[in-house]
Design an enzyme around this catalytic site. Structure first.
Site, mmCIF file in Angstrom:
data_model
loop_
_atom_site.group_PDB
_atom_site.id
_atom_site.type_symbol
_atom_site.label_atom_id
_atom_site.label_comp_id
_atom_site.label_asym_id
_atom_site.label_seq_id
_atom_site.Cartn_x
_atom_site.Cartn_y
_atom_site.Cartn_z
ATOM 1 N N ASP A 126 0.825 -1.219 0.000
ATOM 2 C CA ASP A 126 0.000 0.000 0.000
ATOM 3 C C ASP A 126 0.861 1.273 0.000
ATOM 4 O O ASP A 126 2.102 1.203 -0.013
ATOM 5 C CB ASP A 126 -0.912 -0.052 1.243
ATOM 6 C CG ASP A 126 -2.319 0.387 0.923
ATOM 7 O OD1 ASP A 126 -2.473 1.270 0.069
ATOM 8 O OD2 ASP A 126 -3.254 -0.135 1.549
ATOM 9 N N ASP A 183 -10.062 3.176 -3.972
ATOM 10 C CA ASP A 183 -10.680 2.047 -3.258
ATOM 11 C C ASP A 183 -12.131 1.834 -3.668
ATOM 12 O O ASP A 183 -12.896 2.791 -3.803
ATOM 13 C CB ASP A 183 -10.654 2.313 -1.745
ATOM 14 C CG ASP A 183 -9.289 2.012 -1.154
ATOM 15 O OD1 ASP A 183 -8.316 1.902 -1.925
ATOM 16 O OD2 ASP A 183 -9.213 1.891 0.075
#
Ligand code: GLA
Length: 388
Positions: A126, A183
């Site tokens: 990430d 996302d």
């Protein structure tokens, strides 16, 4: 190490978030094997954020939370491997993970060694809390190099959401997939937004480093960590079909153990999985494209082609995948000419199209593919070139 197809599997984040533990992971591995998901191609069982303690140990290593993972990670990994599946984990390029757990910045080689020892086969990486003193591409290069030298083959799944123009540098890092969207959440709006965004970067996809449109929400039905309104069955079908048409990794995000039958059927649709995993990994192109929708300066940028994209993709055996997608809120007549597929009038050829959902076979009439597609719905064909 190179990979030659977009990964398929399951990831804990969409449904479980912080409530992850070994029981969920192991039961999901069982489910994948016992219910035909392994056979369908799903392979990686991935633990996302929130798996570690808040502090590293005295050796500077990450420590699995003993309440969530009482037997440690090697135990879980061995179990997943014993089922013939592969094991995935998560870390982050910054000083903390997105959920605030310790992360790999300045610990890349130590962490890569740990992951290798635990038998990790896939690392999602990430981009939260990254130090402003360095560039994103350097952070991804650091971990890519650590993984490439850790003594184990580990798929490197970059997750910088397209930030800092990721598409321009991600391939040089050695990442195997890159998150080409923000996302996802469990709503139609999110599916539509990610799909339309992807139309603008789809040409970056391809063998070696695949565009990753984020985990699937099929089967969440408004329950779990990224749940919002949920989607209708038709909307989940459109979501899955679009991800497959794009050749994205197919990473399930629902709780498979309690998912409804409709969702399980969608996720196992063989015709769509075959398109997703087609070994040529060519990108789709837009049929009947009058305008350059990739050009943000085009005044007609937000127009029809984003609302009802008609896509085709040339497959490795000479077939053509054709997708008619209706992201608008009303039923629409969608059409595309054979000519825009590359089959001119004088060829003496036409196509026989098999519907990926129903298995029905039809041919275009008057050299035009025409279909009324309900709002939020889609039709995907696998077409064979045949004599007229
Ligand atoms: C980011 C990622 C998500 C998920 C969370 C975990 O938002 O994009 O997919 O991994 O972090 O905190």
């Amino acid at each position: 190490m190179v990979i030659n197809r977009p990964p398929m599997g399951w990831n804990s984040w969409n449904t479980f978030g912080e409530d992850i533990n070994e029981k969920v992971v192991m039961e999901t591995a069982d489910f994948i094997v016992e219910n035909g998901f392994k056979e369908a191609g799903y392979e990686y069982v991935i633990i996302d954020d929130c798996w570690s303690l808040r502090e590293r140990n005295e050796k500077g290593e990450l420590v699995p939370d003993p309440v969530k993972f009482p037997h440690g990670m090697k135990y879980v990994s061995d179990y997943v491997h014993s089922k013939g599946l592969k094991f995935g984990m998560y870390s982050c390029a910054g000083t903390m993970t997105c959920a605030g757990y310790p992360s790999s910045y300045d610990h890349e080689f130590v962490d890569a060694k740990c992951f290798a020892e635990w038998g990790v086969d896939y690392l999602k990486y990430d981009f939260c809390f990254r130090p402003t003193t360095t560039y994103g591409h350097i952070l991804y290069k650091r971990m890519a190099l650590a993984l490439a030298n850790c003594g184990r083959d580990i798929v490197f799944a970059a997750c910088s959401w397209g930030a800092e123009n990721t598409k321009k540098w991600i391939k040089e890092t050695g990442a195997h997939t890159w998150r080409s969207t923000g996302d996802i959440n469990d709503s139609w709006q999110s599916v539509k937004m990610l799909a339309q965004d992807q139309l603008k970067v789809m040409e970056y996809n391809g063998q070696g480093c695949f565009n990753d449109m984020d985990m699937l929400i099929v089967g969440m039905n408004g329950k779990g960590n990224v749940a919002l309104t949920g989607c209708t069955v038709e909307e989940y079908k459109t979501h899955f079909a679009f991800w497959a048409m794009m050749g994205s990794p197919l990473i399930i995000g629902c709780d498979l153990r309690s998912a409804d039958e409709d969702s399980l059927k969608i996720l196992k649709n063989k015709a769509l999985i075959d398109i997703d995993q087609d070994e040529a990994y060519r990108q789709p192109f837009v049929l009947n494209a009058f305008r350059d929708f990739k050009n943000e300066n085009d005044p007609l940028y937000e127009d029809e082609q984003l609302e009802i994209p008609v896509l085709a993709r040339f497959l490795s055996n000479g077939d053509i995948a054709i997708g008619l997608f209706n992201f608008s809120d009303s039923d629409r007549n969608i059409s595309a000419t054979m000519d825009s597929l590359g089959i001119g009038e004088c060829t003496g050829k036409t196509i026989e199209m098999t519907d990926a959902w129903t298995g029905e076979t039809v041919r275009p009439v008057n050299a035009t593919i025409r279909k009324n597609v309900a709002a939020h719905s889609c039709v995907v064909y696998r077409a064979k070139v045949v004599d007229l």
